[in-house]
Design a protein around this motif. Structure first.
Motif, PDB file in Angstrom:
ATOM      1  N   ILE A 135       0.869  -1.173   0.000  1.00 51.38           N
ATOM      2  CA  ILE A 135       0.000   0.000   0.000  1.00 51.38           C
ATOM      3  C   ILE A 135       0.906   1.223   0.000  1.00 51.38           C
ATOM      4  O   ILE A 135       1.766   1.358   0.870  1.00 51.38           O
ATOM      5  CB  ILE A 135      -0.936   0.012   1.226  1.00 51.38           C
ATOM      6  CG1 ILE A 135      -1.787  -1.270   1.277  1.00 51.38           C
ATOM      7  CG2 ILE A 135      -1.826   1.263   1.205  1.00 51.38           C
ATOM      8  CD1 ILE A 135      -2.729  -1.463   0.113  1.00 51.38           C
TER       9      ILE A 135
ATOM     10  N   PHE B 285       0.069  -1.927  -4.924  1.00 49.23           N
ATOM     11  CA  PHE B 285       1.043  -2.438  -5.880  1.00 49.23           C
ATOM     12  C   PHE B 285       1.454  -3.826  -5.409  1.00 49.23           C
ATOM     13  O   PHE B 285       1.118  -4.241  -4.299  1.00 49.23           O
ATOM     14  CB  PHE B 285       2.256  -1.498  -5.994  1.00 49.23           C
ATOM     15  CG  PHE B 285       3.021  -1.314  -4.708  1.00 49.23           C
ATOM     16  CD1 PHE B 285       4.096  -2.136  -4.389  1.00 49.23           C
ATOM     17  CD2 PHE B 285       2.674  -0.312  -3.809  1.00 49.23           C
ATOM     18  CE1 PHE B 285       4.795  -1.967  -3.200  1.00 49.23           C
ATOM     19  CE2 PHE B 285       3.374  -0.129  -2.621  1.00 49.23           C
ATOM     20  CZ  PHE B 285       4.435  -0.961  -2.317  1.00 49.23           C
TER      21      PHE B 285
ATOM     22  N   GLU C 230      12.114   1.591   3.676  1.00 47.50           N
ATOM     23  CA  GLU C 230      10.754   1.989   4.053  1.00 47.50           C
ATOM     24  C   GLU C 230      10.295   1.055   5.167  1.00 47.50           C
ATOM     25  O   GLU C 230       9.944  -0.105   4.912  1.00 47.50           O
ATOM     26  CB  GLU C 230       9.778   1.901   2.863  1.00 47.50           C
ATOM     27  CG  GLU C 230      10.083   2.886   1.736  1.00 47.50           C
ATOM     28  CD  GLU C 230       8.967   2.941   0.687  1.00 47.50           C
ATOM     29  OE1 GLU C 230       7.957   2.224   0.850  1.00 47.50           O
ATOM     30  OE2 GLU C 230       9.123   3.708  -0.282  1.00 47.50           O
TER      31      GLU C 230
ATOM     32  N   GLU D  78       7.819  -0.600   7.663  1.00 50.04           N
ATOM     33  CA  GLU D  78       6.373  -0.792   7.550  1.00 50.04           C
ATOM     34  C   GLU D  78       5.863  -1.917   8.446  1.00 50.04           C
ATOM     35  O   GLU D  78       6.552  -2.902   8.683  1.00 50.04           O
ATOM     36  CB  GLU D  78       6.001  -1.134   6.090  1.00 50.04           C
ATOM     37  CG  GLU D  78       6.573  -0.126   5.094  1.00 50.04           C
ATOM     38  CD  GLU D  78       5.869  -0.074   3.768  1.00 50.04           C
ATOM     39  OE1 GLU D  78       4.833  -0.754   3.612  1.00 50.04           O
ATOM     40  OE2 GLU D  78       6.365   0.669   2.898  1.00 50.04           O
TER      41      GLU D  78
ATOM     42  N   ASP E 217      10.065  -2.229   2.957  1.00 53.55           N
ATOM     43  CA  ASP E 217       9.650  -2.140   1.543  1.00 53.55           C
ATOM     44  C   ASP E 217      10.750  -1.418   0.772  1.00 53.55           C
ATOM     45  O   ASP E 217      10.599  -0.267   0.356  1.00 53.55           O
ATOM     46  CB  ASP E 217       8.301  -1.411   1.457  1.00 53.55           C
ATOM     47  CG  ASP E 217       7.831  -1.213   0.028  1.00 53.55           C
ATOM     48  OD1 ASP E 217       8.311  -1.935  -0.866  1.00 53.55           O
ATOM     49  OD2 ASP E 217       6.975  -0.328  -0.180  1.00 53.55           O
TER      50      ASP E 217
ATOM     51  N   LYS F  43      10.599  -1.861  -6.925  1.00 54.52           N
ATOM     52  CA  LYS F  43      10.298  -2.549  -5.667  1.00 54.52           C
ATOM     53  C   LYS F  43      10.465  -4.061  -5.771  1.00 54.52           C
ATOM     54  O   LYS F  43      10.184  -4.779  -4.814  1.00 54.52           O
ATOM     55  CB  LYS F  43       8.863  -2.218  -5.216  1.00 54.52           C
ATOM     56  CG  LYS F  43       8.718  -0.769  -4.742  1.00 54.52           C
ATOM     57  CD  LYS F  43       7.280  -0.441  -4.387  1.00 54.52           C
ATOM     58  CE  LYS F  43       7.128   0.976  -3.821  1.00 54.52           C
ATOM     59  NZ  LYS F  43       7.628   1.123  -2.451  1.00 54.52           N
TER      60      LYS F  43
ATOM     61  N   THR G  56       4.605   3.373   4.561  1.00 55.75           N
ATOM     62  CA  THR G  56       5.731   3.832   5.378  1.00 55.75           C
ATOM     63  C   THR G  56       5.548   5.287   5.792  1.00 55.75           C
ATOM     64  O   THR G  56       4.983   6.083   5.036  1.00 55.75           O
ATOM     65  CB  THR G  56       7.057   3.644   4.605  1.00 55.75           C
ATOM     66  OG1 THR G  56       8.155   3.626   5.517  1.00 55.75           O
ATOM     67  CG2 THR G  56       7.294   4.761   3.586  1.00 55.75           C
TER      68      THR G  56
HETATM   69 MG    MG Z   1       6.203   1.214   1.011  1.00 55.72          MG
END
Ligand code: MG
Length: 266
Positions: free
Chosen positions: A73, A95, A121, A123, A152, A169, A236
């Motif tokens: 997200i 995603f 990131e 999370e 992430d 990513k 994040t």
């Molecule tokens: Mg992220």
């Protein structure tokens, strides 16, 4: 309950499986040593635990789950959306990360040659416990096995230049998860914290999530079926920044645990 995965030797407790197995971690590590109680099979449903235990110390911890898919997200904290120059999305912005990006605690994050700006990131990750679709927000807790920490990892330069996020990513090692799945509810006031080499770079209460966990589960399952072990990354907070060779990056979620990975050139 903390559920982790380990590579266990064949001379473990009687009746315990060997190889890569799920296990429950028992003991608080303070008044009593932490031990690992292996389970037969998987933790989705009622865990089938063996009688014996082995000491946690010295065991290699694997990613706590092998998801069939990882749903991310994006821009789910106002501060991060602002630092990215983005308006807050009207609905959760989804995603996918490939499951081949998953690594466990202590594993290395590899910096690919294609990027000059790989960022962390921190999370909260939600681990799904049962096959589900079209879950109402009010029923989300029924399909959640527990929570773990996630990083992430994102090649920010490629995220901008590509215009979509699959490459940025999706590199191998770009989804550290762990150290375990915490099945207890998150404590009130829990924060997500990201540190690099011991310096706090990100910190925000989970109450700052624009779309909370129940709303995210409802939205994702209105689009796709989720399977046991699938993982949702909830976004994040502000403070993302670049990683360099040799950095130690840690994601901590209060009430869940801490996930540390070292950064290395590929
Ligand atoms: Mg992220």
């Amino acid at each position: 309950m903390r559920i982790a995965r380990f590579s266990l030797p064949s001379d473990g407790p009687a009746g315990a499986p060997s190889g890569m197995v799920f296990a429950v971690i028992e003991g608080d590590g303070l008044t009593e040593p932490e031990v690992v109680r292996p389970m037969r099979g998987h933790p989705f449903g009622e865990p089938d635990l063996v009688d014996g235990t082995v000491p946690l110390a010295g065991l290699r911890m694997l990613p706590p789950v092998l998801p069939s898919k990882i749903v991310g997200i994006g821009q789910n904290y106002a501060g991060h959306a602002a630092e990215m120059g983005s308006a807050l999305p009207a609905d959760p912005l989804m995603f996918l990360k490939p499951n081949t990006a998953v690594v466990g605690p202590g594993a290395r994050i590899l910096l690919p040659e294609q990027s000059r700006q790989v960022e962390f990131e921190a999370e909260l990750a939600v681990v799904i416990g049962s096959l589900c679709r079209n879950v109402a927000a009010a029923d989300a807790a029924e399909v959640i096995l527990g929570y773990t920490c996630a990083n992430d990892v994102t090649a920010r330069d490629l995220q901008r230049s590509d215009g979509q996020w699959t490459r940025a990513k999706g590199f191998d090692t770009f989804c550290p998860l762990g150290p375990w799945i915490q099945t207890d509810p998150l404590p009130d006031g829990a924060q997500v914290t990201g540190t690099v080499n011991g310096d706090v770079r990100q910190q925000a209460p989970l109450s700052d999530l624009v779309f909370g966990v129940p709303e995210i589960v409802a939205h994702v399952t209105s689009v796709m079926t989720l399977l046991p072990g699938d993982v949702i990354l909830t976004g994040t907070p502000a403070g993302v920044g670049p990683l360099a060779d040799g950095d130690q990056v840690t994601v901590t979620i209060d009430g869940v645990g801490s996930l540390t990975n070292e950064v290395s050139l590929d």
